[in-house]
Design an enzyme around this catalytic site. Structure first.
Site, PDB file in Angstrom:
ATOM      1  N   ASN A   9      -6.542  -5.273  -7.639  1.00 59.60           N
ATOM      2  CA  ASN A   9      -6.211  -3.988  -6.900  1.00 59.60           C
ATOM      3  C   ASN A   9      -5.734  -3.083  -8.035  1.00 59.60           C
ATOM      4  O   ASN A   9      -4.450  -3.287  -8.580  1.00 59.60           O
ATOM      5  CB  ASN A   9      -4.986  -4.305  -5.979  1.00 59.60           C
ATOM      6  CG  ASN A   9      -4.354  -3.144  -5.408  1.00 59.60           C
ATOM      7  OD1 ASN A   9      -4.986  -2.028  -5.701  1.00 59.60           O
ATOM      8  ND2 ASN A   9      -3.133  -3.045  -4.672  1.00 59.60           N
ATOM      9  N   TRP A  10      -6.458  -1.977  -8.366  1.00 57.79           N
ATOM     10  CA  TRP A  10      -6.182  -1.014  -9.385  1.00 57.79           C
ATOM     11  C   TRP A  10      -5.159   0.081  -9.216  1.00 57.79           C
ATOM     12  O   TRP A  10      -4.705   0.844  -9.823  1.00 57.79           O
ATOM     13  CB  TRP A  10      -7.458  -0.433  -9.667  1.00 57.79           C
ATOM     14  CG  TRP A  10      -8.639  -1.207 -10.555  1.00 57.79           C
ATOM     15  CD1 TRP A  10      -8.631  -2.706 -10.407  1.00 57.79           C
ATOM     16  CD2 TRP A  10      -9.879  -0.687 -10.935  1.00 57.79           C
ATOM     17  NE1 TRP A  10      -9.883  -2.785 -11.017  1.00 57.79           N
ATOM     18  CE2 TRP A  10     -10.514  -1.949 -11.346  1.00 57.79           C
ATOM     19  CE3 TRP A  10     -10.361   0.425 -11.178  1.00 57.79           C
ATOM     20  CZ2 TRP A  10     -11.772  -1.819 -12.269  1.00 57.79           C
ATOM     21  CZ3 TRP A  10     -11.583   0.570 -11.705  1.00 57.79           C
ATOM     22  CH2 TRP A  10     -12.306  -0.596 -12.235  1.00 57.79           C
ATOM     23  N   LYS A  11      -4.824   0.047  -7.779  1.00 59.64           N
ATOM     24  CA  LYS A  11      -3.904   1.106  -7.445  1.00 59.64           C
ATOM     25  C   LYS A  11      -4.233   2.366  -7.779  1.00 59.64           C
ATOM     26  O   LYS A  11      -5.336   2.698  -8.083  1.00 59.64           O
ATOM     27  CB  LYS A  11      -2.453   0.687  -7.859  1.00 59.64           C
ATOM     28  CG  LYS A  11      -2.036  -0.708  -7.425  1.00 59.64           C
ATOM     29  CD  LYS A  11      -0.656  -1.101  -7.677  1.00 59.64           C
ATOM     30  CE  LYS A  11      -0.411  -2.579  -7.329  1.00 59.64           C
ATOM     31  NZ  LYS A  11       0.785  -3.031  -7.316  1.00 59.64           N
ATOM     32  N   GLU A  97       3.189  -1.639  -0.848  1.00 53.79           N
ATOM     33  CA  GLU A  97       3.338  -0.134  -0.994  1.00 53.79           C
ATOM     34  C   GLU A  97       3.092   0.487  -0.076  1.00 53.79           C
ATOM     35  O   GLU A  97       3.679   1.746   0.298  1.00 53.79           O
ATOM     36  CB  GLU A  97       2.651  -0.001  -2.428  1.00 53.79           C
ATOM     37  CG  GLU A  97       3.247  -0.307  -3.805  1.00 53.79           C
ATOM     38  CD  GLU A  97       2.212  -0.923  -4.874  1.00 53.79           C
ATOM     39  OE1 GLU A  97       1.233  -0.437  -4.748  1.00 53.79           O
ATOM     40  OE2 GLU A  97       2.720  -1.737  -5.477  1.00 53.79           O
ATOM     41  N   GLU A 167       2.252 -11.702  -1.161  1.00 54.02           N
ATOM     42  CA  GLU A 167       2.578 -11.114  -2.245  1.00 54.02           C
ATOM     43  C   GLU A 167       4.119 -10.806  -1.915  1.00 54.02           C
ATOM     44  O   GLU A 167       4.468  -9.838  -1.111  1.00 54.02           O
ATOM     45  CB  GLU A 167       1.981  -9.547  -2.293  1.00 54.02           C
ATOM     46  CG  GLU A 167       0.384  -9.536  -2.611  1.00 54.02           C
ATOM     47  CD  GLU A 167      -0.058  -8.531  -3.285  1.00 54.02           C
ATOM     48  OE1 GLU A 167      -0.661  -8.535  -4.740  1.00 54.02           O
ATOM     49  OE2 GLU A 167      -0.035  -7.413  -2.764  1.00 54.02           O
ATOM     50  N   GLY A 173       4.758  -6.008  -9.673  1.00 51.60           N
ATOM     51  CA  GLY A 173       4.893  -5.034 -10.934  1.00 51.60           C
ATOM     52  C   GLY A 173       6.280  -5.397 -11.608  1.00 51.60           C
ATOM     53  O   GLY A 173       6.951  -4.518 -12.373  1.00 51.60           O
ATOM     54  N   SER A 213       2.712 -10.184 -10.154  1.00 45.59           N
ATOM     55  CA  SER A 213       2.934 -10.351 -11.633  1.00 45.59           C
ATOM     56  C   SER A 213       1.974 -11.684 -12.174  1.00 45.59           C
ATOM     57  O   SER A 213       2.249 -12.138 -12.910  1.00 45.59           O
ATOM     58  CB  SER A 213       4.095 -10.737 -11.994  1.00 45.59           C
ATOM     59  OG  SER A 213       5.023  -9.665 -11.696  1.00 45.59           O
ATOM     60  N   GLY A 234      -2.637  -6.986  -9.714  1.00 41.94           N
ATOM     61  CA  GLY A 234      -2.260  -5.606  -9.982  1.00 41.94           C
ATOM     62  C   GLY A 234      -2.581  -5.363 -11.694  1.00 41.94           C
ATOM     63  O   GLY A 234      -3.754  -5.207 -12.032  1.00 41.94           O
ATOM     64  N   GLY A 235      -1.545  -5.081 -12.186  1.00 37.83           N
ATOM     65  CA  GLY A 235      -1.389  -4.728 -13.697  1.00 37.83           C
ATOM     66  C   GLY A 235      -2.606  -5.308 -14.599  1.00 37.83           C
ATOM     67  O   GLY A 235      -3.483  -4.714 -15.383  1.00 37.83           O
TER      68      GLY A 235
HETATM   69  P1  13P Z   1       0.943  -6.860 -10.199  1.00 35.65           P
HETATM   70  O1  13P Z   1      -0.162  -7.706 -10.539  1.00 35.65           O
HETATM   71  O2  13P Z   1       0.814  -5.506 -11.127  1.00 35.65           O
HETATM   72  O3  13P Z   1       2.584  -7.312  -9.811  1.00 35.65           O
HETATM   73  O4  13P Z   1       0.514  -6.181  -8.825  1.00 35.65           O
HETATM   74  C1  13P Z   1       0.489  -7.113  -7.661  1.00 35.65           C
HETATM   75  C2  13P Z   1      -0.149  -6.229  -6.587  1.00 35.65           C
HETATM   76  O5  13P Z   1       0.505  -5.418  -5.988  1.00 35.65           O
HETATM   77  C3  13P Z   1      -1.315  -6.439  -6.280  1.00 35.65           C
HETATM   78  O6  13P Z   1      -1.787  -5.999  -4.946  1.00 35.65           O
END
Ligand code: 13P
Length: 251
Positions: A9-11, A97, A167, A173, A213, A234-235
């Site tokens: 998920n690149w956000k 989010e 999640e 994050g 994370s 995510g990251g």
């Molecule tokens: P992180 O891996 O950056 O914690 O993000 C998780 C996330 O929200 C994936 O949808």
């Protein structure tokens, strides 16, 4: 046997050229046949270009959100048909989010899940508790409520293309991932709730992935747990090497 799913998920990251660069690198690494199912979710603006680049590869394309409406006067919204037109096979719905920053309710998420599945999109349905809910011993109640309301009145036949992403909000994050034990406990609980509602065959075949994370280092141990069927990253999905390391850490 549930196939491992690794989704990125690149956000709100990456321009179109950056998307194409990352995906070219990733497609070169993953090759034509990956033992894990690999899904990427770039921002809306890059979906169409990403869809063209990924066609013919084994990497699948997801959107990060979708309208619950099929068409019409909904300024700024994007429909299921538009996502498919851009090359998406998947959509992420109910991300924390979206829930916390854009007031998405369980009811709206349920409508979106229904519309996505009816239109042939596969769904990654996100849920999870906050730190204070966990501290108050409410994790199971919260997760059960999100499942019940998010999947309310949906026919089990429609849910074959559903993946649940656990999640925990406190792990997103923050660099503070759930321990394998903590994650397994909730994944087991989710599976038992699925079993109660839809039967054991459905519960055993539905993938439940973990997000929060995730790195290749911590995912190696998380993936050993019997009810953890993949990751929503995510990251660490924003870099081809670190994302690919997660894919290979389990295969
Ligand atoms: P992180 O891996 O950056 O914690 O993000 C998780 C996330 O929200 C994936 O949808």
């Amino acid at each position: 046997m549930r196939k491992i799913l690794i989704a990125g998920n690149w956000k709100m990251h990456k321009s179109i050229p950056e998307t194409l660069e990352l995906l070219s690198l990733l497609a070169g690494k993953v090759g034509a046949a990956s033992p894990a199912e690999v899904v990427v979710a770039p921002p809306f603006t890059a979906l169409s270009a990403a869809g063209k680049l990924l066609s013919g590869t084994s990497i699948l394309l997801a959107a990060q959100n979708m309208s619950q409406n099929p068409e019409g006067a909904f300024t700024g919204e994007i429909s299921a048909a538009m996502l498919m037109d851009a090359g998406c096979q998947w959509v992420i719905l109910g991300h924390s989010e979206r829930r916390s920053l854009y007031d998405e309710t369980n009811g709206v998420i349920c409508q979106k899940i229904k519309v996505a599945l009816e239109n042939g999109l596969k769904v990654i349905f996100c849920l999870g508790e906050t730190a204070s809910q966990r501290a108050g011993g409410k994790t199971q109640d919260v997760v059960r409520g999100q499942m019940e309301l998010g999947l309310r009145n949906l026919d089990v036949g429609l849910l074959a293309s559903l993946v649940i992403a656990y999640e925990p909000v406190w792990a997103i994050g923050t660099g503070k991932n759930a321990t394998p034990h903590q994650a397994q406990e909730v994944h087991r609980f989710i599976r038992s709730e699925l079993e109660k509602k839809y039967g054991s065959e459905f519960a055993e075949s539905t993938r439940i992935i973990y997000g929060g994370s995730v790195t290749s280092e911590n995912f190696q141990n998380l993936s050993l747990e019997p009810d953890i069927d993949g990751a929503l990253v995510g990251g660490a999905s924003l870099d081809a090497d670190s994302f690919y390391d997660i894919i290979t850490s389990v295969t």
